[in-house]
Design a protein around this motif. Structure first.
Motif, PDB file in Angstrom:
ATOM      1  N   ALA A 106       0.824  -1.208   0.000  1.00 55.68           N
ATOM      2  CA  ALA A 106       0.000   0.000   0.000  1.00 55.68           C
ATOM      3  C   ALA A 106       0.858   1.258   0.000  1.00 55.68           C
ATOM      4  CB  ALA A 106      -0.911   0.007   1.225  1.00 55.68           C
ATOM      5  N   ILE A 107       0.212   2.359  -0.343  1.00 59.98           N
ATOM      6  CA  ILE A 107       0.812   3.689  -0.239  1.00 59.98           C
ATOM      7  C   ILE A 107      -0.020   4.439   0.800  1.00 59.98           C
ATOM      8  CG2 ILE A 107       1.390   5.845  -1.413  1.00 59.98           C
ATOM      9  CD1 ILE A 107       1.121   4.296  -4.081  1.00 59.98           C
ATOM     10  N   GLU A 108       0.651   5.111   1.716  1.00 62.87           N
ATOM     11  CA  GLU A 108      -0.052   5.960   2.674  1.00 62.87           C
ATOM     12  C   GLU A 108       0.478   7.379   2.553  1.00 62.87           C
ATOM     13  OE1 GLU A 108      -0.296   4.420   6.670  1.00 62.87           O
ATOM     14  OE2 GLU A 108      -1.152   2.523   5.966  1.00 62.87           O
ATOM     15  N   ALA A 109      -0.359   8.332   2.952  1.00 62.10           N
ATOM     16  CA  ALA A 109       0.022   9.745   2.890  1.00 62.10           C
ATOM     17  C   ALA A 109      -0.703  10.491   3.995  1.00 62.10           C
ATOM     18  CB  ALA A 109      -0.349  10.334   1.533  1.00 62.10           C
ATOM     19  N   PHE A 110      -0.075  11.549   4.456  1.00 61.68           N
ATOM     20  CA  PHE A 110      -0.734  12.462   5.376  1.00 61.68           C
ATOM     21  C   PHE A 110      -1.318  13.573   4.518  1.00 61.68           C
ATOM     22  CE2 PHE A 110       2.739  10.575   7.853  1.00 61.68           C
ATOM     23  CZ  PHE A 110       1.993   9.978   8.850  1.00 61.68           C
ATOM     24  N   GLY A 111      -2.630  13.603   4.420  1.00 60.32           N
ATOM     25  CA  GLY A 111      -3.280  14.630   3.615  1.00 60.32           C
ATOM     26  C   GLY A 111      -3.417  15.920   4.385  1.00 60.32           C
ATOM     27  N   ASP A 112      -3.628  16.996   3.658  1.00 65.76           N
ATOM     28  CA  ASP A 112      -3.840  18.310   4.260  1.00 65.76           C
ATOM     29  C   ASP A 112      -5.266  18.743   3.922  1.00 65.76           C
ATOM     30  OD1 ASP A 112      -3.824  20.894   5.182  1.00 65.76           O
ATOM     31  OD2 ASP A 112      -2.041  21.497   4.080  1.00 65.76           O
ATOM     32  N   LEU A 113      -6.111  18.839   4.943  1.00 70.61           N
ATOM     33  CA  LEU A 113      -7.502  19.233   4.710  1.00 70.61           C
ATOM     34  C   LEU A 113      -7.650  20.719   4.398  1.00 70.61           C
ATOM     35  CD1 LEU A 113      -9.437  17.051   7.294  1.00 70.61           C
ATOM     36  CD2 LEU A 113      -9.541  16.927   4.799  1.00 70.61           C
ATOM     37  N   LYS A 114      -6.615  21.506   4.682  1.00 73.01           N
ATOM     38  CA  LYS A 114      -6.675  22.932   4.350  1.00 73.01           C
ATOM     39  C   LYS A 114      -6.053  23.214   2.996  1.00 73.01           C
ATOM     40  CE  LYS A 114      -7.264  24.373   8.973  1.00 73.01           C
ATOM     41  NZ  LYS A 114      -7.413  25.442   9.853  1.00 73.01           N
ATOM     42  N   GLY A 115      -5.619  22.169   2.316  1.00 71.73           N
ATOM     43  CA  GLY A 115      -5.145  22.309   0.946  1.00 71.73           C
ATOM     44  C   GLY A 115      -3.830  23.013   0.765  1.00 71.73           C
ATOM     45  N   GLY A 116      -2.920  22.946   1.713  1.00 73.95           N
ATOM     46  CA  GLY A 116      -1.597  23.549   1.553  1.00 73.95           C
ATOM     47  C   GLY A 116      -1.642  25.058   1.449  1.00 73.95           C
ATOM     48  N   GLU A 117      -2.415  25.683   2.313  1.00 75.16           N
ATOM     49  CA  GLU A 117      -2.574  27.142   2.248  1.00 75.16           C
ATOM     50  C   GLU A 117      -1.298  27.906   2.573  1.00 75.16           C
ATOM     51  OE1 GLU A 117      -5.766  27.809   4.953  1.00 75.16           O
ATOM     52  OE2 GLU A 117      -7.279  27.049   3.574  1.00 75.16           O
ATOM     53  N   GLU A 118      -0.430  27.304   3.380  1.00 77.48           N
ATOM     54  CA  GLU A 118       0.787  28.024   3.753  1.00 77.48           C
ATOM     55  C   GLU A 118       1.733  28.112   2.551  1.00 77.48           C
ATOM     56  OE1 GLU A 118       1.442  23.724   4.496  1.00 77.48           O
ATOM     57  OE2 GLU A 118      -0.087  25.077   5.240  1.00 77.48           O
ATOM     58  N   ILE A 119       2.469  29.180   2.477  1.00 77.44           N
ATOM     59  CA  ILE A 119       3.396  29.403   1.365  1.00 77.44           C
ATOM     60  C   ILE A 119       4.509  28.369   1.440  1.00 77.44           C
ATOM     61  CG2 ILE A 119       5.076  31.019   0.392  1.00 77.44           C
ATOM     62  CD1 ILE A 119       3.249  33.273   1.408  1.00 77.44           C
ATOM     63  N   GLY A 120       4.791  27.754   0.302  1.00 78.00           N
ATOM     64  CA  GLY A 120       5.853  26.764   0.249  1.00 78.00           C
ATOM     65  C   GLY A 120       5.484  25.426   0.850  1.00 78.00           C
ATOM     66  N   GLY A 121       4.214  25.235   1.156  1.00 76.81           N
ATOM     67  CA  GLY A 121       3.779  23.980   1.753  1.00 76.81           C
ATOM     68  C   GLY A 121       3.994  22.808   0.812  1.00 76.81           C
ATOM     69  N   CYS A 122       4.370  21.691   1.392  1.00 85.43           N
ATOM     70  CA  CYS A 122       4.633  20.508   0.566  1.00 85.43           C
ATOM     71  C   CYS A 122       3.593  19.431   0.795  1.00 85.43           C
ATOM     72  CB  CYS A 122       6.030  19.971   0.847  1.00 85.43           C
ATOM     73  SG  CYS A 122       6.254  19.403   2.544  1.00 85.43           S
TER      74      CYS A 122
END
Length: 180
Positions: A106-122
């Motif tokens: 499997a592949i797992e990921a930590f998603g961001d529910l705020k959609g990477g709003e911070e500048i330079g967010g990865c």
């Protein structure tokens, strides 16, 4: 990087060099850890992934740890001028194909529910991960952990392609392409 190395790299201004060193080290120890997608010879996007052992900061997420049978998708990005054309889905399918060949489940990921709003967010937006087949396995108000079972990630056609590549690859004589 671990938090101390990260802070040191940010202070010295060598974060790019540190990323390059991480990729080189991971390539040598584990193998391919990323994919690039090009459109007309122009880089359009990328994805990075590795076993959680190679991502020490992954344990800092409130929904960690990553499952023992999974590889962590750390980041993915498609340049805005190329978004909406299915390139992100193709990248995830490429990762799935690579990891299936390595017998990863499997592949797992930590998603961001705020959609990477911070500048330079990865962080990868959770909505995107859900749209390409990931399922939430550990909910959180900001960083849910999502999982993509690799058996369901590849289509029947891709399974056949992988099987044919293995079969044909095993039947190719070693000396057939070498000059005499």
């Amino acid at each position: 990087m671990d938090p101390v190395s990260r802070d040191r790299a940010l202070e010295s201004g060598d974060s790019g060099l540190e990323k390059e060193a991480w990729i080189s080290s991971t390539l040598l120890e584990w193998g391919s850890c990323g994919k690039l997608v090009y459109v007309d010879n122009v880089p359009a996007g990328f994805v990075l992934y590795a076993p959680p052992l190679y991502v020490p900061r992954s344990v800092a997420f409130p929904t960690s740890p990553v499952s023992a049978d999974a590889v962590l998708l750390m980041t993915a990005h498609i340049l805005p001028e190329f978004s909406g054309g299915g390139l992100g889905r193709m990248l995830v399918q490429g990762v799935a194909k690579d990891l299936t060949r390595r017998a990863v489940k499997a592949i797992e990921a930590f998603g961001d529910l705020k959609g990477g709003e911070e500048i330079g967010g990865c962080m990868v937006p959770a909505d995107y991960l859900l749209s390409v087949g990931f399922k939430t396995i550990r909910p959180h108000h900001r960083y849910p952990r999502l999982r993509l079972e690799l058996k369901s990630a590849l289509s029947w056609r891709e399974d056949v392609e992988v099987a044919l590549e293995r079969l044909l690859g095993s039947m190719t004589p070693e000396g057939a392409l070498r000059p005499v």
